[in-house]
Design a protein around this motif. Structure first.
Motif, PDB file in Angstrom:
ATOM      1  N   VAL A  51      29.018  71.342  16.589  1.00  9.22           N
ATOM      2  CA  VAL A  51      28.548  70.973  17.917  1.00  9.22           C
ATOM      3  C   VAL A  51      27.834  72.206  18.443  1.00  9.22           C
ATOM      4  CG1 VAL A  51      29.190  70.275  20.256  1.00  9.22           C
ATOM      5  CG2 VAL A  51      30.474  69.383  18.284  1.00  9.22           C
ATOM      6  N   GLY A  52      26.633  72.027  18.960  1.00 11.09           N
ATOM      7  CA  GLY A  52      25.886  73.182  19.421  1.00 11.09           C
ATOM      8  C   GLY A  52      24.960  72.848  20.566  1.00 11.09           C
ATOM      9  N   VAL A  53      24.450  73.899  21.179  1.00 12.86           N
ATOM     10  CA  VAL A  53      23.495  73.784  22.274  1.00 12.86           C
ATOM     11  C   VAL A  53      22.470  74.893  22.111  1.00 12.86           C
ATOM     12  CG1 VAL A  53      23.154  73.978  24.775  1.00 12.86           C
ATOM     13  CG2 VAL A  53      25.207  72.867  23.890  1.00 12.86           C
ATOM     14  N   VAL A  54      21.219  74.551  22.370  1.00  9.00           N
ATOM     15  CA  VAL A  54      20.182  75.559  22.493  1.00  9.00           C
ATOM     16  C   VAL A  54      19.390  75.207  23.741  1.00  9.00           C
ATOM     17  CG1 VAL A  54      18.486  74.377  21.029  1.00  9.00           C
ATOM     18  CG2 VAL A  54      18.377  76.839  21.290  1.00  9.00           C
ATOM     19  N   ALA A  64      23.424  69.369  20.043  1.00  8.63           N
ATOM     20  CA  ALA A  64      23.383  68.916  18.655  1.00  8.63           C
ATOM     21  C   ALA A  64      24.793  68.613  18.175  1.00  8.63           C
ATOM     22  CB  ALA A  64      22.767  69.995  17.764  1.00  8.63           C
ATOM     23  N   CYS A  65      24.906  67.606  17.333  1.00 11.75           N
ATOM     24  CA  CYS A  65      26.163  67.286  16.649  1.00 11.75           C
ATOM     25  C   CYS A  65      25.792  66.876  15.239  1.00 11.75           C
ATOM     26  CB  CYS A  65      26.898  66.155  17.371  1.00 11.75           C
ATOM     27  SG  CYS A  65      28.424  65.660  16.533  1.00 11.75           S
ATOM     28  N   GLY A  66      26.541  67.386  14.266  1.00 12.94           N
ATOM     29  CA  GLY A  66      26.211  67.037  12.892  1.00 12.94           C
ATOM     30  C   GLY A  66      27.261  67.469  11.915  1.00 12.94           C
ATOM     31  N   ALA A  67      26.945  67.271  10.661  1.00 15.17           N
ATOM     32  CA  ALA A  67      27.812  67.724   9.586  1.00 15.17           C
ATOM     33  C   ALA A  67      27.938  69.237   9.700  1.00 15.17           C
ATOM     34  CB  ALA A  67      27.236  67.325   8.238  1.00 15.17           C
ATOM     35  N   GLY A  68      29.139  69.759   9.599  1.00 12.11           N
ATOM     36  CA  GLY A  68      29.351  71.182   9.822  1.00 12.11           C
ATOM     37  C   GLY A  68      29.726  71.950   8.578  1.00 12.11           C
ATOM     38  N   GLY A  69      30.246  73.155   8.803  1.00  9.23           N
ATOM     39  CA  GLY A  69      30.616  74.030   7.701  1.00  9.23           C
ATOM     40  C   GLY A  69      29.388  74.394   6.892  1.00  9.23           C
ATOM     41  N   THR A  70      29.547  74.487   5.601  1.00 12.91           N
ATOM     42  CA  THR A  70      28.414  74.816   4.741  1.00 12.91           C
ATOM     43  C   THR A  70      27.514  73.608   4.525  1.00 12.91           C
ATOM     44  OG1 THR A  70      29.778  74.373   2.801  1.00 12.91           O
ATOM     45  CG2 THR A  70      29.618  76.677   3.532  1.00 12.91           C
ATOM     46  N   ALA A  71      28.029  72.400   4.787  1.00 12.01           N
ATOM     47  CA  ALA A  71      27.232  71.184   4.584  1.00 12.01           C
ATOM     48  C   ALA A  71      26.042  71.111   5.528  1.00 12.01           C
ATOM     49  CB  ALA A  71      28.109  69.944   4.756  1.00 12.01           C
ATOM     50  N   GLU A 136      22.522  79.680  23.961  1.00  7.73           N
ATOM     51  CA  GLU A 136      22.906  79.175  22.639  1.00  7.73           C
ATOM     52  C   GLU A 136      24.412  79.053  22.593  1.00  7.73           C
ATOM     53  OE1 GLU A 136      21.606  81.347  19.212  1.00  7.73           O
ATOM     54  OE2 GLU A 136      19.595  81.592  20.014  1.00  7.73           O
ATOM     55  N   LEU A 137      24.879  78.000  21.958  1.00  3.70           N
ATOM     56  CA  LEU A 137      26.307  77.803  21.757  1.00  3.70           C
ATOM     57  C   LEU A 137      26.464  77.117  20.410  1.00  3.70           C
ATOM     58  CD1 LEU A 137      28.897  76.629  24.277  1.00  3.70           C
ATOM     59  CD2 LEU A 137      28.744  75.454  22.106  1.00  3.70           C
ATOM     60  N   ASP A 138      27.325  77.648  19.575  1.00  3.80           N
ATOM     61  CA  ASP A 138      27.499  77.114  18.227  1.00  3.80           C
ATOM     62  C   ASP A 138      28.981  77.010  17.927  1.00  3.80           C
ATOM     63  OD1 ASP A 138      26.862  76.304  15.599  1.00  3.80           O
ATOM     64  OD2 ASP A 138      26.941  78.360  14.878  1.00  3.80           O
ATOM     65  N   LEU A 139      29.475  75.793  17.771  1.00  2.00           N
ATOM     66  CA  LEU A 139      30.849  75.545  17.336  1.00  2.00           C
ATOM     67  C   LEU A 139      30.749  75.011  15.915  1.00  2.00           C
ATOM     68  CD1 LEU A 139      32.180  73.597  20.476  1.00  2.00           C
ATOM     69  CD2 LEU A 139      32.078  76.073  20.120  1.00  2.00           C
ATOM     70  N   ASN A 140      31.100  75.852  14.935  1.00  4.16           N
ATOM     71  CA  ASN A 140      30.957  75.455  13.538  1.00  4.16           C
ATOM     72  C   ASN A 140      31.865  76.283  12.654  1.00  4.16           C
ATOM     73  OD1 ASN A 140      30.021  74.300  11.171  1.00  4.16           O
ATOM     74  ND2 ASN A 140      28.207  75.591  11.083  1.00  4.16           N
ATOM     75  N   PRO A 141      32.872  75.642  12.088  1.00  7.81           N
ATOM     76  CA  PRO A 141      33.119  74.221  12.131  1.00  7.81           C
ATOM     77  C   PRO A 141      34.059  73.798  13.263  1.00  7.81           C
ATOM     78  CG  PRO A 141      34.535  75.189  10.481  1.00  7.81           C
ATOM     79  CD  PRO A 141      33.699  76.309  11.062  1.00  7.81           C
ATOM     80  N   VAL A 150      39.614  70.510  16.344  1.00  6.57           N
ATOM     81  CA  VAL A 150      39.933  71.920  16.551  1.00  6.57           C
ATOM     82  C   VAL A 150      38.678  72.751  16.284  1.00  6.57           C
ATOM     83  CG1 VAL A 150      41.344  73.870  15.769  1.00  6.57           C
ATOM     84  CG2 VAL A 150      42.328  71.569  15.821  1.00  6.57           C
ATOM     85  N   VAL A 151      38.282  73.561  17.272  1.00  5.17           N
ATOM     86  CA  VAL A 151      37.151  74.462  17.095  1.00  5.17           C
ATOM     87  C   VAL A 151      37.655  75.680  16.332  1.00  5.17           C
ATOM     88  CG1 VAL A 151      35.448  75.906  18.249  1.00  5.17           C
ATOM     89  CG2 VAL A 151      36.058  73.669  19.219  1.00  5.17           C
ATOM     90  N   VAL A 152      37.138  75.888  15.147  1.00  8.24           N
ATOM     91  CA  VAL A 152      37.589  76.987  14.296  1.00  8.24           C
ATOM     92  C   VAL A 152      36.769  78.247  14.535  1.00  8.24           C
ATOM     93  CG1 VAL A 152      37.903  77.720  11.899  1.00  8.24           C
ATOM     94  CG2 VAL A 152      38.478  75.385  12.578  1.00  8.24           C
ATOM     95  N   ASP A 153      35.488  78.095  14.786  1.00 12.22           N
ATOM     96  CA  ASP A 153      34.630  79.253  15.020  1.00 12.22           C
ATOM     97  C   ASP A 153      33.648  78.906  16.130  1.00 12.22           C
ATOM     98  OD1 ASP A 153      33.543  81.788  14.696  1.00 12.22           O
ATOM     99  OD2 ASP A 153      32.251  81.198  13.036  1.00 12.22           O
ATOM    100  N   ALA A 154      33.468  79.840  17.054  1.00 11.63           N
ATOM    101  CA  ALA A 154      32.564  79.621  18.180  1.00 11.63           C
ATOM    102  C   ALA A 154      31.722  80.866  18.402  1.00 11.63           C
ATOM    103  CB  ALA A 154      33.351  79.294  19.442  1.00 11.63           C
ATOM    104  N   ARG A 155      30.469  80.629  18.749  1.00 10.82           N
ATOM    105  CA  ARG A 155      29.557  81.711  19.088  1.00 10.82           C
ATOM    106  C   ARG A 155      28.753  81.250  20.294  1.00 10.82           C
ATOM    107  NH1 ARG A 155      24.408  82.672  18.344  1.00 10.82           N
ATOM    108  NH2 ARG A 155      24.117  80.810  17.083  1.00 10.82           N
ATOM    109  N   VAL A 156      28.707  82.094  21.316  1.00  5.60           N
ATOM    110  CA  VAL A 156      27.967  81.765  22.530  1.00  5.60           C
ATOM    111  C   VAL A 156      27.071  82.950  22.877  1.00  5.60           C
ATOM    112  CG1 VAL A 156      28.119  81.126  24.964  1.00  5.60           C
ATOM    113  CG2 VAL A 156      29.895  80.370  23.372  1.00  5.60           C
TER     114      VAL A 156
END
Length: 172
Positions: A51-54, A64-71, A136-141, A150-156
């Motif tokens: 889940v992300g925002v730009v 944005a919402c999509g397949a996460g992790g390395t996928a 920018e906001l990035d929750l992945n995965p 569960v949000v495992v990694d977040a960057r804002v």
């Protein structure tokens, strides 16, 4: 660059301490200084999503919402909408993904808590819409399991919001 600074499934103090020593040495070889480590409980198994925002200078926050992790890098399976979005629109985003069947019990896997993922998407969209300093906001995965998301990694990334000029009047 990826230096492999994550260890998963560690059990017991001795194993954690050993992993910390290995990480400190590996990161040091790449010129990094380590002040400490974060140890947290493992997320339950589930489907990795993002889940992300730009912030777009013309349209504002884009969710944005999509397949996460390395996928995410491999598949590029992402849906985007302008923020803020209602929960029903978050549901439409999730269900429009080619990888949605992974959340819906593909090949006998347990059904993931899709409503929890939709809630994350909708809440993040409203957060970004109400806080223009979030550029920018990035929750992945985001791990989506049968028991929740569960949000495992977040960057804002935050910045002073740019002033947007008012839209010009039509016909002038």
């Amino acid at each position: 660059r990826d230096v492999g600074a994550v260890r998963l499934g560690l059990k017991g103090a001795a194993v954690v301490e050993h992993a910390a020593r290995e990480l400190r040495e590996a990161l040091g070889r790449h010129g990094n200084t380590v002040d400490g480590f974060l140890v947290q409980a493992m997320a339950p198994p589930g489907v990795e999503m993002l889940v992300g925002v730009v912030s777009d200078p013309h349209f504002g926050p884009v969710v944005a919402c999509g397949a996460g992790g390395t996928a995410v890098e491999l598949l590029g399976d992402v849906q985007v909408r302008l923020a803020p979005i209602a929960p029903v629109e978050a549901g439409d985003m999730v269900r429009a993904l080619r990888t949605f069947p992974l959340l819906a019990g593909f090949r006998g896997a347990p059904h993931a808590d899709v409503a929890a993922l939709e809630d994350v998407v909708a809440r993040i969209s409203w957060l970004a819409a109400n806080h223009p300093e979030i550029v920018e906001l990035d929750l992945n995965p985001v791990i989506v399991s049968p028991t929740g998301a569960v949000v495992v990694d977040a960057r804002v990334r935050v910045e002073r919001p740019a002033r947007r000029p008012p839209y010009p009047a039509i016909g002038r």
